[in-house]
Scaffold this motif. Structure first.
Motif, PDB file in Angstrom:
ATOM      1  N   ILE A 350       1.047  -0.989  -0.129  1.00  0.00           N
ATOM      2  CA  ILE A 350      -0.160  -0.209   0.008  1.00  0.00           C
ATOM      3  C   ILE A 350       1.082   1.146  -0.156  1.00  0.00           C
ATOM      4  O   ILE A 350       1.963   1.691   0.601  1.00  0.00           O
ATOM      5  CB  ILE A 350      -0.778   0.075   1.252  1.00  0.00           C
ATOM      6  N   PRO A 351       0.319   2.260  -0.372  1.00  0.00           N
ATOM      7  CA  PRO A 351       1.556   3.486  -0.451  1.00  0.00           C
ATOM      8  C   PRO A 351       1.787   4.476   0.244  1.00  0.00           C
ATOM      9  O   PRO A 351       1.068   4.336   0.774  1.00  0.00           O
ATOM     10  CB  PRO A 351       0.664   4.080  -1.967  1.00  0.00           C
ATOM     11  N   SER A 358      10.310  -0.686  -1.941  1.00  0.00           N
ATOM     12  CA  SER A 358      10.582  -1.779  -2.471  1.00  0.00           C
ATOM     13  C   SER A 358       9.584  -2.900  -4.026  1.00  0.00           C
ATOM     14  O   SER A 358      10.315  -3.066  -4.584  1.00  0.00           O
ATOM     15  CB  SER A 358      11.367  -2.700  -2.204  1.00  0.00           C
ATOM     16  N   LYS A 359       8.618  -3.127  -3.290  1.00  0.00           N
ATOM     17  CA  LYS A 359       7.627  -4.157  -4.515  1.00  0.00           C
ATOM     18  C   LYS A 359       7.310  -3.691  -5.771  1.00  0.00           C
ATOM     19  O   LYS A 359       7.112  -3.544  -6.576  1.00  0.00           O
ATOM     20  CB  LYS A 359       6.094  -4.127  -3.252  1.00  0.00           C
ATOM     21  N   ASP A 360       6.875  -1.620  -5.206  1.00  0.00           N
ATOM     22  CA  ASP A 360       6.116  -1.556  -6.655  1.00  0.00           C
ATOM     23  C   ASP A 360       7.911  -1.161  -7.494  1.00  0.00           C
ATOM     24  O   ASP A 360       7.741  -1.184  -8.902  1.00  0.00           O
ATOM     25  CB  ASP A 360       6.021   0.260  -6.463  1.00  0.00           C
ATOM     26  N   MET A 361       8.716  -0.728  -6.811  1.00  0.00           N
ATOM     27  CA  MET A 361      10.294  -0.826  -7.905  1.00  0.00           C
ATOM     28  C   MET A 361      10.917  -2.248  -8.634  1.00  0.00           C
ATOM     29  O   MET A 361      10.969  -1.628  -9.724  1.00  0.00           O
ATOM     30  CB  MET A 361      11.463  -0.117  -6.979  1.00  0.00           C
ATOM     31  N   ILE A 362      10.332  -3.000  -7.836  1.00  0.00           N
ATOM     32  CA  ILE A 362      10.334  -4.660  -8.421  1.00  0.00           C
ATOM     33  C   ILE A 362       9.755  -4.636  -9.936  1.00  0.00           C
ATOM     34  O   ILE A 362       9.707  -4.950 -10.726  1.00  0.00           O
ATOM     35  CB  ILE A 362      10.254  -5.203  -7.631  1.00  0.00           C
ATOM     36  N   LEU A 363       8.219  -4.415  -9.465  1.00  0.00           N
ATOM     37  CA  LEU A 363       7.591  -4.486 -10.226  1.00  0.00           C
ATOM     38  C   LEU A 363       7.226  -4.118 -11.679  1.00  0.00           C
ATOM     39  O   LEU A 363       7.499  -4.256 -12.939  1.00  0.00           O
ATOM     40  CB  LEU A 363       6.322  -4.395 -10.264  1.00  0.00           C
ATOM     41  N   GLU A 364       7.563  -2.507 -11.112  1.00  0.00           N
ATOM     42  CA  GLU A 364       8.295  -1.984 -12.717  1.00  0.00           C
ATOM     43  C   GLU A 364       8.984  -2.232 -13.205  1.00  0.00           C
ATOM     44  O   GLU A 364       9.345  -1.835 -14.574  1.00  0.00           O
ATOM     45  CB  GLU A 364       8.367   0.133 -12.396  1.00  0.00           C
ATOM     46  N   MET A 365      10.221  -2.496 -12.562  1.00  0.00           N
ATOM     47  CA  MET A 365      11.223  -3.122 -13.362  1.00  0.00           C
ATOM     48  C   MET A 365      10.988  -4.387 -14.218  1.00  0.00           C
ATOM     49  O   MET A 365      11.788  -4.496 -15.167  1.00  0.00           O
ATOM     50  CB  MET A 365      12.948  -2.950 -12.405  1.00  0.00           C
TER      51      MET A 365
END
Length: 572
Positions: A350-351, A358-365
């Motif tokens: 959740i933002p 970490s999770k958001d950056m991982i999924l965007e990568m």
């Protein structure tokens, strides 16, 4: 002893933080070598590697372990041998610290094996049959990794030294180094419980809850991830890393599905740990070690908090771990429920909580990388499943009706536990942003189309809605159809992983040994050796005894018989 250990580890954590800031600002790496003994051409050397990564990880490990020890003061208050428990936890932490600061494969093995042995002692702490089985499964699964590390030590003798840090970059294409990289990946897979070694991680829940909080956040299971982060230069572009990417993705997916079918509170959290470990391993396989390290640290905070909250809930529910008995606990333990909800939301990403960064950056990568559709699918579906089981857990614990005995005294929280949980709550909120500003010094921009950028939110909302409907409809209790029951048992049992790796392997050996015992040891072997000789001698002795105790006539007859034989011999 609790307070002394807490104070020592807390101060050690603060010192590591100060040193780490200094090392990052000045871009320093210290490599310390201490020659213990030198005999002719043999020198035994202890080496220590201090850089921002090892110092930061040590800070997190010592902070979480200090808080867990403080929490244990209340949680394990009825324990007669509390000091023994604290000493075991300290040994566990020191083994992890030895592993973190070692650039030498031999000292890494000491820390690695120390973790395995002490984890066995902690898993069997309650000393019942379930604990013994879980401890044996944990120890034997980890022994595979230990053997791999031992083989790496023997293979590295070809280079004349065990400081692997020297060989990573310029020995990449060497055949021996290729073998070593395969062994390192196998060792890391056993310690971090990737498929097919996943069954020990939920079984290790037999340990006391403070131990689970420590094991599943920053110590035992992260050792494999940390080892691969250190060896990352060597592993890139090998066939092993591609296999690891597939297995880690499947682990993430499998653990997410199994958590949705599980009703044991601690096992659900353990399976979520397994899912996050799969995420870290797969990101490592894609070639982003710093990103995996970032997620490892943020995950450590909220996962330790989640286990602590679970411990309070289990205590309150009279040691019942089944979530179907729980419900409406936010009315009785509001502060613990607050910690539980925030750590759960951080797990979902959740933002602006720790897990989001970490999770958001991982999924965007992942969206940015050139991956095939199957891996892409595994990442996003696993993220949706995380939201699914989290919302299901919150529904069962907070929103559904209370299902235990009608007359039951629900007590308020313990303040020692609350203090330790609030410390981790603060870190669960701020550690994500703090680490993202500190680890990634350069500004980064991930440019994606709108739908791909929003994909994380789409799957999270979908998973949350499904979790809400499934837990409110109680869909799992309707197992009338045989096929549905078979499917749910397959998914609940982690794709029959415990059967394949534990019961399936051991059953044939145990039944064969039972037959050997019955037919050889207690059968022919006894007949021809122990019992057989005993029976023959016993029968002879009974015969002789009867012969000797009989009337005088037999003695006289035998005397006359001997005299006659003697006379016949003389006549001849």
């Amino acid at each position: 002893m609790c307070y002394v250990s807490f104070f020592f580890l807390f101060v050690f954590s603060g010192m590591n933080f100060i040193f780490m800031m200094y090392f990052i600002m000045n871009n320093l790496v210290y490599f310390l070598e201490w020659e213990i003994i030198s005999l002719n051409s043999i020198s035994i050397v202890m080496s220590i590697l201090l850089d921002w990564m090892s110092l930061l990880f040590m800070m997190f490990v010592s902070l979480i372990s200090s808080v867990v020890i403080y929490y244990s003061k209340s949680y394990m208050s009825s324990e007669l041998n509390l000091n023994r428990f604290i000493i075991l936890v300290l040994l566990f932490v020191f083994s992890m610290i030895l592993l973190i600061i070692s650039p030498n494969i031999v000292s890494i093995f000491l820390g690695w094996d120390g973790l395995g042995l002490v984890s066995y002692c902690l898993v069997i702490y309650y000393q019942n049959m379930k604990s013994f089985n879980a401890g044996m499964l944990t120890a034997l699964s980890n022994r595979i990794g230990d053997v791999c590390i031992l083989m790496v030590i023997s293979w590295m003798m070809n280079y004349g030294g065990w400081n692997y840090i020297f060989y990573l970059s310029f020995m990449k294409n060497d055949k021996i180094m290729m073998t070593i990289s395969g062994m390192i990946i196998l060792a890391a897979m056993t310690k971090s419980a990737q498929i097919p070694f996943s069954s020990w991680l939920p079984a290790a829940m037999a340990a006391p809850t403070p131990v689970s909080a420590l094991v599943h956040s920053s110590t035992l299971v992260t050792a494999g991830v940390y080892l691969l982060i250190r060896f990352n230069l060597l592993l890139m572009n090998t066939i092993f890393i591609k296999i690891l990417l597939l297995l880690a993705g499947l682990t993430m997916f499998m653990a997410g599905i199994s958590a949705n079918y599980e009703f044991d509170l601690k096992k659900i959290i353990a399976l979520s740990t397994l899912s996050q470990l799969g995420l870290m391993m797969s990101v490592l396989s894609m070639g982003f070690p710093e990103l995996a390290f970032f997620h490892l640290l943020t995950h450590a905070m909220f996962k330790a908090l989640l286990f602590m909250c679970a411990g309070v809930v289990i205590h309150m529910m009279n040691d019942i771990q089944d979530i179907r008995y729980m419900g409406g606990i936010s009315f009785y333990i509001p502060l613990t429920s607050l910690c539980l909800n925030i750590s759960n939301l951080a797990l979902c990403g959740i933002p602006f909580l720790a897990g989001f960064y970490s999770k958001d950056m991982i999924l965007e990568m992942v969206s940015l990388s050139n991956l095939n559709f199957f891996i892409f699918f595994l990442y996003y579906i696993s993220t949706g499943l995380t939201m699914f089981y989290t919302i299901r857990l919150l529904m069962y614990l907070m929103i559904n009706d209370y299902n235990l005995m009608s007359i039951y005294n629900l007590f308020e929280e313990n303040y020692i536990m609350l203090k330790s949980m609030f410390m981790l709550l603060f870190m669960s909120v701020v550690s994500g942003s703090f680490l993202s500003w500190m680890i990634f010094s350069y500004p980064y921009m991930i440019y994606l189309p709108f739908n791909l950028k929003m994909m994380v939110i789409y799957v999270s909302i979908l998973g949350g809605v499904l979790g809400y409907f499934v837990s409110s409809m109680k869909i799992y209790s309707n197992n009338k159809l045989k096929m549905t029951y078979k499917l749910s048992s397959f998914l609940c049992l982690m794709w029959f992983m415990p059967n394949l790796s534990t019961y399936g392997v051991s059953y044939n050996f145990l039944s064969f040994s039972q037959k050997l015992l019955k037919n050889i040891d207690m059968g022919w072997s006894e007949f021809y050796s122990g019992q057989g000789m005993y029976n023959i001698l016993k029968n002879y002795s009974v015969f002789y005894y009867f012969y000797q105790m009989n009337n005088f006539k037999i003695y006289l007859f035998s005397f006359v018989l001997w005299i006659m034989i003697f006379l016949m011999m003389l006549m001849i």
